[in-house]
Design an enzyme around this catalytic site. Structure first.
Site, PDB file in Angstrom:
ATOM      1  N   GLU B  92       9.637  -0.953  11.365  1.00 51.34           N
ATOM      2  CA  GLU B  92       8.688  -1.770  12.107  1.00 51.34           C
ATOM      3  C   GLU B  92       9.340  -2.529  13.234  1.00 51.34           C
ATOM      4  O   GLU B  92      10.385  -3.127  13.075  1.00 51.34           O
ATOM      5  CB  GLU B  92       8.012  -2.780  11.171  1.00 51.34           C
ATOM      6  N   HIS B 130      -0.442  -4.939  -2.400  1.00 50.92           N
ATOM      7  CA  HIS B 130      -1.464  -3.976  -1.988  1.00 50.92           C
ATOM      8  C   HIS B 130      -2.836  -4.590  -1.799  1.00 50.92           C
ATOM      9  O   HIS B 130      -3.794  -3.879  -1.576  1.00 50.92           O
ATOM     10  CB  HIS B 130      -1.510  -2.819  -2.999  1.00 50.92           C
TER      11      HIS B 130
END
Ligand SMILES: Cc1ncc(C[n+]2csc(CCOP(=O)(O)OP(=O)(O)O)c2C)c(N)n1
Lengths: 380, 345
Positions: B92, B130
């Site tokens: 990232e 999540h």
């Protein structure tokens, strides 16, 4: 059962063309360099060296806020640039301004950036030495270490997809190779078969961290192989070796559509930057040795002189002319206006967003009310 | 930061493109037809259109080659080839690189219309990594836009706008709705404008603002409040940054009350930003303090999910209290709330 040991007993050899006295070594092959090319390479190395000396002094005088030299790494800068084509895309770390110089970025443009005035392509937003020029296919320097490596792979992949006969070339230091982005970039390049050249300047130091504290492998060249990348170690202070290696790497990258890694051995002769005093962590003798006896500029000069392509008169003329140009450029840059206030808000997005519009309006109102709170040299 | 970015790493896919193409869209069955689709299929359709209309559009990320964990990229690699739709080991560079690429170069370079797709939010079984909602974090990074759709039709139109916008955008897809939300989705190539909020329900007593999956919860709260004679105006913000203050401002000036609701933790959430901005603009018109019904300041807790969530009833109770509250009683009212509002599923 057999484990592969941590290091093979033979170190990877270092490719050299010129010996320490600038004599062609026997039994090495290299890519030929014409007189015209050699003289230009030498001149640009001297220009880079002079620019570094003068800008460094200008920073010491407090006229610019920061500076960082490429001293000791002039050959890596200039010889690699000379071996590439202007279509090749450069993604630099920060110690490679010579590549931009080679491509025609003027001393005046360097000065404008360091002074952060309205002529700086970066609109005065970044620290000095964060050069960039779209016209010269040279991406703008970004401070975070190693981020340019995976980006270079992306740029290379786009060249590949567009069927261009060009490659991406990215530079980094030995310290950068410990970052996750280095590994991501190498792996990505190998898997995507991207035409990218990684030029790693192993200059012995990452600020005060010596390479012994950075990795335990036989340098960086062996890491290329681990990722499935063709790799070579060269003497980074030997301009002809760097030129030949980069020239050949470019052919491999473009013809075979695959990445290549070059580990260029050198030494960071200057302090890390103007925020650093390297005599605190390394012996002055060591610095002096690399500055004088191992100087890549002097070594290349001996070879050019021996060929009868360069005289003492040429030398004096060049040095005095570059000095003059620089003094003039600095005067002009110092007098030039600061970037206008609107440049604070533009380019966050392609268009000014409503929140920024509002903030600009409020700021302007406040400036009107309290002009003394703000610098007067920024055009409103 | 590394936590939320890592979490993205698992699921992110990226779409990069340049310029805007006007070439015609491939039509499958019906010309300009409408089909009932769930959210992941609507996203899949948008990605097909994006790749079809622009040869320089690419889709890459973890698992996108085979279709992705949520099936959003199904069929793309077969149709457009492995050179344009491929799996990558991800790393990232959103905050320091993508966000600042244009600004730092003085608009000489940009990151080429990057859209980063990522699931977010509760699913009933997600846990810390999540189910989290890190949208406010990205809203605090100048240079990035943040967009969150509430339904399949919105998802398709907004995603196409994001892909064709020249700025880096983080597009948060409500995980809960991938299969659950179904609505009529036009089959053609259409774009829903960014930075435009939508009043999805008109009302005059209080304004409710939200985004993504939270809107359906708020809609239910509106219906329940209506039975008690309270008329709620509901706004879908859609783009969190740069956000449409004017629409929210106009509504609050009309109703005099504002409630913001999001799944992300209340402290430092984007609701705080909306609250501050609306206070600045509507202070004299507000008849009650701005209310926030949000997630708690804990990591998203697996078994405690029902306690954590900003449920319909939490909103409804707040709506009720806000209409009745007299300013002096405000703090008492809040104390009362704590005991009686947890009858959610
Ligand atoms: C991600 C990141 N970590 C740390 C720094 C601080 N920093 C700036 S330069 C530098 C040393 C880099 O050394 P190297 O890659 O060997 O390049 P050199 O300076 O020797 O040319 C460090 C650690 C940074 N800029 N970015």
């Amino acid at each position: 059962m057999r484990f592969i040991s941590d290091i093979s007993h033979k170190r990877v050899p270092c490719y050299r063309v010129l010996d320490d006295d600038g004599e062609l070594m026997t039994h090495t092959n290299h890519v030929q360099v014409s007189k015209e090319m050699a003289v230009r390479m030498y001149s640009e190395m001297v220009t880079l060296q002079t620019m570094d000396n003068i800008f460094y002094e200008v920073q010491r005088q407090g006229r610019i806020s920061f500076y960082l030299t490429s001293m000791g790494e002039e050959a890596i800068n200039i010889a690699s640039a000379a071996a590439l084509s202007s279509d090749d895309i450069i993604l630099p770390q920060y110690r490679e301004p010579g590549v931009l110089l080679w491509r025609g970025f003027t001393l005046q443009q360097f000065a404008h950036q360091c002074f952060g005035n309205t002529n700086d392509f970066g609109k005065g937003r970044q620290m000095p030495i964060h050069y960039g020029s779209n016209k010269h296919n040279y991406f703008t320097v970004s401070s975070p270490i190693a981020t340019q490596l995976p980006q270079a792979v992306g740029a290379a992949y786009s060249l590949k997809m567009d069927g261009k006969s060009a490659c991406a070339v990215t530079f980094c230091g030995d310290g950068a190779t410990s970052e996750g982005d280095f590994h991501a970039g190498m792996n990505f390049a190998a898997v995507m078969e991207a035409p990218v050249i990684f030029i790693i300047r192993n200059n012995g130091w990452a600020i005060s961290t010596p390479v012994e504290d950075q990795f335990r492998s036989d340098g960086i060249v062996v890491k290329g192989q681990a990722y499935g990348i063709w790799s070579i170690r060269v003497d980074g202070n030997d301009a002809l070796a760097v030129y030949s290696a980069v020239h050949t790497a470019r052919e491999i990258a473009i013809k075979e559509q695959r990445p290549v890694l070059i580990e260029a051995l050198s030494y960071r002769v200057g302090h890390h930057s103007t925020s650093d005093d390297s005599t605190k962590y390394r012996p002055i003798d060591e610095i002096e040795y690399w500055k004088m006896e191992r100087s890549p500029v002097n070594r290349f000069k001996r070879w050019v002189e021996r060929n009868g392509w360069w005289s003492e008169k040429d030398e004096l003329e060049l040095r005095s002319s570059v000095r003059k140009q620089l003094m003039h450029a600095i005067q002009v840059a110092e007098k030039a206006q600061k970037p206008p206030l609107e440049d604070l808000f533009t380019d966050v997005y392609d268009q000014l967003s409503s929140n920024l519009e509002e903030q600009e309006r409020l700021l302007r109102k406040d400036i009107e009310k309290h002009p003394k709170d703000y610098p007067s040299d920024v055009p409103l | 930061m590394s936590t939320c970015v890592k979490r993205l790493g698992k699921w992110v896919s990226l779409v990069s493109k340049r310029g805007l193409s006007t070439s015609s869209v491939q039509k499958d069955a019906s010309e300009n037809g409408v089909k009932s689709l769930n959210l992941y299929s609507a996203i899949n359709q948008a990605l097909h259109i994006a790749l079809d209309t622009d040869p320089r559009a690419y889709v890459f990320g973890e698992d996108v080659g085979f279709g992705g964990v949520f099936r959003c990229t199904t069929g793309l690699a077969d149709r457009f080839g492995k050179n344009r739709v491929f799996n990558t080991p991800l790393c990232e560079q959103i905050v320091n690189e993508a966000a600042k690429f244009r600004y730092r170069s003085g608009n000489q370079f940009n990151c080429g219309g990057l859209t980063i797709r990522t699931p977010y939010g509760a699913v009933g079984h997600g846990g810390h990594y999540h189910s989290q909602s890190p949208e406010a974090f990205f809203c605090h990074v100048p240079g990035i836009k943040v967009v969150i759709p509430r339904s399949p039709k919105e998802a398709k139109g907004l995603l196409l706008s994001c892909i064709r916008d020249p700025n880096p955008i983080v597009f948060f897809e409500p995980k809960w709705l991938y299969r659950l939300a179904v609505e009529e989705v036009p089959e053609d190539d259409y774009m829903t404008p960014l930075s435009e909020a939508e009043v999805i329900r008109q009302g005059c007593d209080i304004t409710l603002v939200g985004w993504g999956a939270q809107l359906s919860i708020m809609e239910q709260a509106c219906l329940d409040a209506e039975k008690e004679g309270i008329s709620c105006e509901l706004i879908d913000l859609k783009t969190l940054i740069p956000w449409d203050k004017e629409t929210v401002e106009a509504s609050v000036k009309k109703t005099g009350r504002l409630l913001i609701s999001h799944e992300a933790p209340v402290t430092g959430g984007f609701g705080a930003e909306i609250s501050a901005s609306i206070l600045e603009r509507c202070f004299s018109r507000l008849e009650a303090p701005v209310a926030r019904v949000c997630g708690l300041d804990t990591p998203f807790p697996l078994v405690f999910e029902p306690f954590y969530m900003p449920t319909k009833n939490k909103s409804k109770i707040m709506v009720g209290k806000w209409i009745c509250s007299v300013h002096v009683e405000f703090y008492n009212v809040i104390d009362d709330d704590d005991d009686d509002d947890d009858d959610n599923d």
